[in-house]
Write a protein that holds these residues in place. Structure first.
Motif, PDB file in Angstrom:
ATOM      1  N   MET A 156      -8.138   0.093   3.763  1.00 29.25           N
ATOM      2  CA  MET A 156      -6.764  -0.274   4.087  1.00 29.25           C
ATOM      3  C   MET A 156      -5.823   0.916   3.939  1.00 29.25           C
ATOM      4  O   MET A 156      -4.896   1.087   4.750  1.00 29.25           O
ATOM      5  CB  MET A 156      -6.304  -1.425   3.198  1.00 29.25           C
ATOM      6  N   ALA A 157      -6.055   1.747   2.927  1.00 35.93           N
ATOM      7  CA  ALA A 157      -5.226   2.945   2.767  1.00 35.93           C
ATOM      8  C   ALA A 157      -5.351   3.846   3.991  1.00 35.93           C
ATOM      9  O   ALA A 157      -4.343   4.352   4.515  1.00 35.93           O
ATOM     10  CB  ALA A 157      -5.628   3.692   1.498  1.00 35.93           C
ATOM     11  N   PHE A 162       0.815  -1.217   0.000  1.00 35.15           N
ATOM     12  CA  PHE A 162       0.000   0.000   0.000  1.00 35.15           C
ATOM     13  C   PHE A 162       0.847   1.265   0.000  1.00 35.15           C
ATOM     14  O   PHE A 162       0.345   2.343  -0.309  1.00 35.15           O
ATOM     15  CB  PHE A 162      -0.974  -0.029   1.175  1.00 35.15           C
ATOM     16  N   ASP A 163       2.111   1.146   0.343  1.00 32.43           N
ATOM     17  CA  ASP A 163       2.978   2.308   0.251  1.00 32.43           C
ATOM     18  C   ASP A 163       3.259   2.681  -1.194  1.00 32.43           C
ATOM     19  O   ASP A 163       3.708   3.786  -1.484  1.00 32.43           O
ATOM     20  CB  ASP A 163       4.296   2.054   0.992  1.00 32.43           C
ATOM     21  N   GLU A 191      -1.419   4.651  10.671  1.00 31.87           N
ATOM     22  CA  GLU A 191      -0.186   4.082  11.217  1.00 31.87           C
ATOM     23  C   GLU A 191       1.049   4.876  10.827  1.00 31.87           C
ATOM     24  O   GLU A 191       2.133   4.641  11.348  1.00 31.87           O
ATOM     25  CB  GLU A 191      -0.014   2.639  10.716  1.00 31.87           C
ATOM     26  N   GLY A 192       0.879   5.793   9.869  1.00 37.19           N
ATOM     27  CA  GLY A 192       2.036   6.519   9.347  1.00 37.19           C
ATOM     28  C   GLY A 192       2.894   5.670   8.442  1.00 37.19           C
ATOM     29  O   GLY A 192       4.056   6.002   8.178  1.00 37.19           O
ATOM     30  N   ALA A 193       2.319   4.555   7.941  1.00 39.69           N
ATOM     31  CA  ALA A 193       3.085   3.608   7.129  1.00 39.69           C
ATOM     32  C   ALA A 193       2.866   3.777   5.638  1.00 39.69           C
ATOM     33  O   ALA A 193       3.429   3.025   4.846  1.00 39.69           O
ATOM     34  CB  ALA A 193       2.712   2.174   7.528  1.00 39.69           C
ATOM     35  N   PHE A 228     -10.721  11.062   6.764  1.00 40.85           N
ATOM     36  CA  PHE A 228      -9.617  11.092   5.816  1.00 40.85           C
ATOM     37  C   PHE A 228     -10.081  11.348   4.384  1.00 40.85           C
ATOM     38  O   PHE A 228      -9.265  11.656   3.521  1.00 40.85           O
ATOM     39  CB  PHE A 228      -8.824   9.775   5.873  1.00 40.85           C
ATOM     40  N   ILE A 229     -11.394  11.198   4.129  1.00 40.86           N
ATOM     41  CA  ILE A 229     -11.912  11.476   2.792  1.00 40.86           C
ATOM     42  C   ILE A 229     -11.864  12.977   2.550  1.00 40.86           C
ATOM     43  O   ILE A 229     -12.424  13.766   3.315  1.00 40.86           O
ATOM     44  CB  ILE A 229     -13.349  10.939   2.643  1.00 40.86           C
ATOM     45  N   GLY A 230     -11.184  13.364   1.530  1.00 43.86           N
ATOM     46  CA  GLY A 230     -10.974  14.780   1.234  1.00 43.86           C
ATOM     47  C   GLY A 230      -9.680  15.319   1.797  1.00 43.86           C
ATOM     48  O   GLY A 230      -9.266  16.427   1.439  1.00 43.86           O
ATOM     49  N   GLU A 231      -9.031  14.547   2.698  1.00 44.36           N
ATOM     50  CA  GLU A 231      -7.747  14.946   3.256  1.00 44.36           C
ATOM     51  C   GLU A 231      -6.609  14.057   2.742  1.00 44.36           C
ATOM     52  O   GLU A 231      -5.542  14.543   2.381  1.00 44.36           O
ATOM     53  CB  GLU A 231      -7.790  14.898   4.785  1.00 44.36           C
ATOM     54  N   LYS A 232      -6.844  12.751   2.731  1.00 43.76           N
ATOM     55  CA  LYS A 232      -5.836  11.810   2.229  1.00 43.76           C
ATOM     56  C   LYS A 232      -6.394  10.902   1.135  1.00 43.76           C
ATOM     57  O   LYS A 232      -5.642  10.298   0.386  1.00 43.76           O
ATOM     58  CB  LYS A 232      -5.309  10.942   3.373  1.00 43.76           C
TER      59      LYS A 232
END
Length: 272
Positions: free
Chosen positions: A81-82, A56-57, A88-90, A122-126
């Motif tokens: 999963m993303a 996923f990275d 997790e910062g992963a 996180f939708i709209g941010e990441k």
């Protein structure tokens, strides 16, 4: 060794109710850039990516063709999963999800209804849902994708024509028969990806026309008319997997003079 050529990684090759192989979805990869196209019908997409060695990275771009369950439900798991990896910062970067208005509306609604509020923030941010319209482009690395409406008889669906760094063109027709209104998008492709639900000789057994699908013979005839150089068949029934590759190849070769590819799940096809 660093991979630099363009390749297709077929994560799944089966039709909607296949159980012996995964639903059709694939990755277009060039160097470190990759685009996941559809995600199948469930969290099986996670193991498919793992088996293909795609973390996923590395996954930042997803294109969803339409809102049928065998294409969109796995996308919910990609988003989930993303977000988990973001927490997790992963997973550095973002996830960009491309599609037409209808499919993005459905996908975002499912995500907001089924994921916890701690995820949906996180939708709209990441996680970004990015609409593309008919004949519009988006790019992933050095790969450029032009989307087009396939004029589906069932559910609004987009295919695409990709311009690849090696100068080759790759056309994905979606999972319904080719519509002549898309000739300008589809003709003279180096690689043509077409659904082929079954063999023509098995049409009474599998009844592809009732599901608005075609046979290997008909997909091959279309590829010949469009002057394609290579034909890749996918989105098939799963009752004949043991003989699918030689039988579909043989039938398609009756109508198509180029190269025919009938990949198995997790098979990688160099786009040369």
């Amino acid at each position: 060794m660093k991979q630099t050529g363009t390749e297709l990684i077929m994560l799944g090759t089966g039709a909607a109710i296949a159980t012996r192989c995964y639903n059709t979805c694939f990755v277009v990869r060039n160097g470190s850039s990759l685009l996941l196209v559809d995600a199948g019908g469930g969290n099986g997409i996670l193991s498919r990516l793992e088996k293909a060695g795609i973390g996923f990275d590395k996954l930042h771009d997803l294109f969803v063709t339409h809102a049928h369950t065998d294409h969109i439900l796995g996308a919910v798991w990609i988003v989930r999963m993303a977000i988990h990896r973001f927490k997790e910062g992963a997973c550095p970067g973002v996830l960009r999800v491309y599609g037409h208005d209808r499919v993005l509306q459905v996908l975002e609604q499912i995500c907001r209804l089924t994921l916890p509020a701690s995820d949906t923030v996180f939708i709209g941010e990441k996680v970004f849902f990015l609409e593309v319209r008919d004949s519009e482009y988006f790019s992933v690395g050095d790969m450029r994708f032009r989307c087009f409406d396939i004029f589906s008889a069932k559910e609004k669906q987009f295919g695409f024509r990709a311009s690849l760094p090696n100068g080759k063109s790759l056309v994905c027709l979606g999972d319904e028969p080719y519509n002549e209104r898309n000739r300008s998008h589809a003709e003279n492709a180096d690689w043509l990806m077409s659904e082929a639900f079954c063999l023509y000789r098995d049409r009474e057994r599998f009844r592809p026309y009732e599901k608005h699908h075609s046979t290997a013979l008909e997909a091959a005839a279309t590829a010949q008319r469009l002057n394609a150089r290579n034909l890749l068949l996918y989105h098939t029934e799963d009752r004949t997997l043991e003989t699918r590759k030689p039988d579909y190849t043989a039938e398609a070769s009756l109508r198509f003079t180029g190269n025919v590819y009938v990949p198995d799940d997790l098979e990688t096809v160099p786009v040369e």
